[in-house]
Design a protein around this motif. Structure first.
Motif, PDB file in Angstrom:
ATOM      1  N   ALA A 294     -45.013  84.659  68.030  1.00 58.89           N
ATOM      2  CA  ALA A 294     -43.844  83.860  68.913  1.00 58.89           C
ATOM      3  C   ALA A 294     -42.493  83.550  67.934  1.00 58.89           C
ATOM      4  CB  ALA A 294     -44.155  83.405  70.450  1.00 58.89           C
ATOM      5  N   ALA A 295     -41.578  84.780  69.225  1.00 57.57           N
ATOM      6  CA  ALA A 295     -39.648  83.885  69.017  1.00 57.57           C
ATOM      7  C   ALA A 295     -39.714  82.492  68.917  1.00 57.57           C
ATOM      8  CB  ALA A 295     -39.638  85.007  69.138  1.00 57.57           C
ATOM      9  N   ARG A 296     -40.498  82.126  70.057  1.00 57.77           N
ATOM     10  CA  ARG A 296     -39.936  81.072  70.527  1.00 57.77           C
ATOM     11  C   ARG A 296     -41.108  79.642  70.586  1.00 57.77           C
ATOM     12  NH1 ARG A 296     -37.088  84.703  72.717  1.00 57.77           N
ATOM     13  NH2 ARG A 296     -39.003  85.190  74.613  1.00 57.77           N
ATOM     14  N   LEU A 297     -41.031  78.724  70.741  1.00 58.63           N
ATOM     15  CA  LEU A 297     -41.996  77.359  71.477  1.00 58.63           C
ATOM     16  C   LEU A 297     -41.519  77.055  73.091  1.00 58.63           C
ATOM     17  CD1 LEU A 297     -44.765  76.477  71.100  1.00 58.63           C
ATOM     18  CD2 LEU A 297     -43.270  74.484  69.269  1.00 58.63           C
ATOM     19  N   GLY A 298     -42.240  76.631  73.762  1.00 54.91           N
ATOM     20  CA  GLY A 298     -41.773  76.248  74.854  1.00 54.91           C
ATOM     21  C   GLY A 298     -42.767  74.959  74.573  1.00 54.91           C
ATOM     22  N   VAL A 299     -42.174  73.611  75.199  1.00 59.16           N
ATOM     23  CA  VAL A 299     -42.198  72.490  74.968  1.00 59.16           C
ATOM     24  C   VAL A 299     -42.397  71.726  75.698  1.00 59.16           C
ATOM     25  CG1 VAL A 299     -41.998  69.719  73.494  1.00 59.16           C
ATOM     26  CG2 VAL A 299     -40.905  72.233  72.763  1.00 59.16           C
ATOM     27  N   ALA A 300     -43.846  70.591  76.527  1.00 62.91           N
ATOM     28  CA  ALA A 300     -43.758  70.183  76.966  1.00 62.91           C
ATOM     29  C   ALA A 300     -44.345  68.994  76.465  1.00 62.91           C
ATOM     30  CB  ALA A 300     -45.245  71.132  77.716  1.00 62.91           C
ATOM     31  N   ASP A 301     -44.041  68.155  77.683  1.00 60.15           N
ATOM     32  CA  ASP A 301     -44.049  67.142  77.621  1.00 60.15           C
ATOM     33  C   ASP A 301     -44.801  66.686  78.978  1.00 60.15           C
ATOM     34  OD1 ASP A 301     -44.498  63.643  78.180  1.00 60.15           O
ATOM     35  OD2 ASP A 301     -42.343  63.274  77.269  1.00 60.15           O
ATOM     36  N   ARG A 302     -46.029  66.924  79.078  1.00 66.47           N
ATOM     37  CA  ARG A 302     -47.675  66.913  80.040  1.00 66.47           C
ATOM     38  C   ARG A 302     -48.479  67.660  79.957  1.00 66.47           C
ATOM     39  NH1 ARG A 302     -44.097  69.712  85.004  1.00 66.47           N
ATOM     40  NH2 ARG A 302     -42.461  68.833  84.652  1.00 66.47           N
ATOM     41  N   GLY A 303     -49.224  67.185  80.087  1.00 66.70           N
ATOM     42  CA  GLY A 303     -50.598  68.120  80.021  1.00 66.70           C
ATOM     43  C   GLY A 303     -51.827  67.330  81.167  1.00 66.70           C
ATOM     44  N   ILE A 304     -52.698  67.362  80.186  1.00 68.93           N
ATOM     45  CA  ILE A 304     -54.064  66.489  80.578  1.00 68.93           C
ATOM     46  C   ILE A 304     -53.738  65.783  82.260  1.00 68.93           C
ATOM     47  CG2 ILE A 304     -56.250  64.749  80.531  1.00 68.93           C
ATOM     48  CD1 ILE A 304     -56.106  66.453  77.482  1.00 68.93           C
ATOM     49  N   ARG A 305     -53.242  65.244  82.082  1.00 72.09           N
ATOM     50  CA  ARG A 305     -52.773  64.005  83.346  1.00 72.09           C
ATOM     51  C   ARG A 305     -52.131  64.640  84.054  1.00 72.09           C
ATOM     52  NH1 ARG A 305     -48.586  59.934  80.671  1.00 72.09           N
ATOM     53  NH2 ARG A 305     -48.046  61.676  80.432  1.00 72.09           N
ATOM     54  N   GLU A 306     -50.942  65.288  84.040  1.00 70.85           N
ATOM     55  CA  GLU A 306     -50.917  66.366  85.160  1.00 70.85           C
ATOM     56  C   GLU A 306     -51.661  67.102  85.662  1.00 70.85           C
ATOM     57  OE1 GLU A 306     -47.251  64.257  83.372  1.00 70.85           O
ATOM     58  OE2 GLU A 306     -49.328  65.466  82.184  1.00 70.85           O
ATOM     59  N   GLY A 307     -52.625  68.147  84.520  1.00 69.05           N
ATOM     60  CA  GLY A 307     -53.891  69.155  85.004  1.00 69.05           C
ATOM     61  C   GLY A 307     -54.874  67.789  86.317  1.00 69.05           C
ATOM     62  N   ILE A 308     -54.748  66.806  85.602  1.00 67.45           N
ATOM     63  CA  ILE A 308     -55.693  65.870  86.175  1.00 67.45           C
ATOM     64  C   ILE A 308     -55.520  65.292  87.797  1.00 67.45           C
ATOM     65  CG2 ILE A 308     -57.064  63.820  86.535  1.00 67.45           C
ATOM     66  CD1 ILE A 308     -57.493  63.379  84.132  1.00 67.45           C
ATOM     67  N   LEU A 309     -54.365  65.186  88.102  1.00 72.59           N
ATOM     68  CA  LEU A 309     -53.314  65.183  90.024  1.00 72.59           C
ATOM     69  C   LEU A 309     -53.521  66.122  89.923  1.00 72.59           C
ATOM     70  CD1 LEU A 309     -50.663  62.814  88.122  1.00 72.59           C
ATOM     71  CD2 LEU A 309     -51.929  61.795  89.570  1.00 72.59           C
ATOM     72  N   ARG A 310     -53.422  67.295  89.766  1.00 72.33           N
ATOM     73  CA  ARG A 310     -53.224  68.105  90.272  1.00 72.33           C
ATOM     74  C   ARG A 310     -54.605  68.401  91.263  1.00 72.33           C
ATOM     75  NH1 ARG A 310     -48.501  71.520  90.143  1.00 72.33           N
ATOM     76  NH2 ARG A 310     -46.919  71.179  88.307  1.00 72.33           N
ATOM     77  N   GLY A 311     -55.702  68.479  90.154  1.00 69.20           N
ATOM     78  CA  GLY A 311     -56.344  68.717  90.674  1.00 69.20           C
ATOM     79  C   GLY A 311     -57.464  67.673  91.424  1.00 69.20           C
ATOM     80  N   LEU A 312     -56.728  66.315  91.638  1.00 67.66           N
ATOM     81  CA  LEU A 312     -57.546  65.321  92.489  1.00 67.66           C
ATOM     82  C   LEU A 312     -56.642  65.758  94.471  1.00 67.66           C
ATOM     83  CD1 LEU A 312     -56.910  62.035  90.581  1.00 67.66           C
ATOM     84  CD2 LEU A 312     -59.168  63.646  91.093  1.00 67.66           C
ATOM     85  N   MET A 313     -55.690  66.158  93.699  1.00 71.55           N
ATOM     86  CA  MET A 313     -54.757  66.335  94.928  1.00 71.55           C
ATOM     87  C   MET A 313     -55.050  66.973  95.695  1.00 71.55           C
ATOM     88  SD  MET A 313     -50.985  65.330  93.954  1.00 71.55           S
ATOM     89  CE  MET A 313     -50.254  63.109  93.830  1.00 71.55           C
TER      90      MET A 313
END
Length: 373
Positions: A347-366
């Motif tokens: 890919a030409a560009r890389l998106g950078v995320a300071d989020r992941g498993i914890r945010e996924g857990i929260l979304r699932g819980l809610m």
């Protein structure tokens, strides 16, 4: 052993709920994919009140880090109430002994005790706490989980590599660049790296997982696989080449199945490696999540930084503000993993995320608690 599945079950859970217009981060320095409020999890038990007042929590105990987020639902997602992160190096020495060491257990329990205190003080209603690769591999992983529960009250769930990949996608997919082409989302951990091919198909919800692989190489396990003289430049470069070769071999099964010649391919990474390298890219004097989370960086720049760090001595890396002493010995392995990913997904560009498993857990819980996010 490389774990993989094709196809993999579709990610489930609520949609991102974040929006914001694209903004520039500086001339030639990349761009922000979206202006996104940081999410957060926590853990504990509290009396049931109005749903809007409830606090939710997520703990992610990885091979290198212990992370906690505590959040409350909001109209457009959730609001971070509290957060905690500490490097515990749970997997230190695991490759040679097959066990979690006593020192690593003590470090992890000390960090989890801080998390438990925050959960109580924040009156968390619903929480999920997960452990990943180090506990999956360790012969004493189950004993460790039981001790954590006895001493902190936190019940850790050792999740599979597939669940780890699903949660990472659920937590960070909102930062994918807009487009209809295929996208690869990756999570470079301490003991493993998950690569997930997704098809967002222009939809606003969680993307469909098309294929995935979990390789047994993270920044801790890969660093410990290579012993060399750090003061010898040739030895450092040779070790870096061997690291890249190990990771490339582990990625090979998925690489053969990735779409070739596709247009508009996208790449999104969530890990300490990509956030650290993005900070170096911007020459930040200290880490700033508000600047890094959602940044879009040219892949050429990330490759150049990786190559430069691989030639530096340990002392030279320690002098870089966003690396410091805690990450200086592990960041080179992260660079090797990142370059192996760029080799198979150009890919030409890389998106950078300071989020992941914890945010996924929260979304699932809610979501499971009956709130549409």
């Amino acid at each position: 052993m490389v774990q993989q599945s094709r196809p993999s079950p579709q990610s489930s859970g609520p949609t991102g709920g974040f929006s914001g217009k694209r903004v520039r981060s500086g001339p030639g320095n990349g761009s922000k994919a979206a202006a996104i409020p940081p999410p957060s999890p926590s853990r504990g038990i509290a009396p049931h009140g109005a749903r809007e007042r409830r606090s939710y929590a997520a703990i992610d105990l990885g091979t290198n880090n212990c992370r906690l987020l505590i959040a409350k639902p909001s109209a457009d997602g959730f609001i971070v109430v509290d957060a905690f992160s500490r490097i515990v190096r749970l997997g230190e020495g695991l490759a040679s002994t097959g066990r979690i060491s006593d020192a690593a257990i003590d470090r992890a329990i000390a960090a989890l005790s801080v998390c438990a205190d925050k959960l109580r003080r924040r009156h968390v209603t619903l929480a999920r706490s997960v452990a990943t690769e180090a506990c999956r591999r360790a012969s004493n992983g189950t004993d460790f989980i039981q001790r954590v529960y006895r001493e902190t009250g936190i019940a850790l769930d050792i999740i599979s590599a597939q669940e780890e990949a699903r949660l990472a996608v659920l937590g960070c997919h909102a930062l994918l660049e807009p487009g209809n082409g295929p996208a690869l989302i990756f999570d470079i951990g301490g003991g493993s790296t998950e690569l997930v091919l997704v098809d967002s198909n222009g939809s606003a919800g969680a993307p469909r997982i098309v294929d995935w692989v979990s390789a047994p190489w993270g920044v801790v396990s890969l660093t410990e696989s290579e012993a060399f003289d750090h003061g010898d430049r040739d030895a450092r470069l040779a070790a870096y080449d061997r690291m890249r070769a190990r990771v490339s071999e582990a990625f090979a099964p998925l690489a053969c199945r990735l779409p070739q010649g596709a247009e508009d391919i996208r790449l999104l990474g969530t890990s300490g490696t990509v956030t650290t390298l993005a900070s170096v890219h911007l020459n930040l004097p200290r880490y700033d999540r508000q600047v890094i989370d959602g940044l879009i960086v040219p892949c050429e720049s990330m490759r150049a930084i990786s190559e430069r760090l691989s030639t530096m001595t340990l002392a030279e890396r320690q002098q870089l503000p966003c690396i410091g002493t805690e990450r200086a010995d592990l960041v080179v392995a992260g660079c090797a993993i990142l370059e192996a990913i760029l080799d198979i997904w150009p890919a030409a560009r890389l998106g950078v995320a300071d989020r992941g498993i914890r945010e996924g857990i929260l979304r699932g819980l809610m979501d499971r608690d009956g709130r549409v996010m």
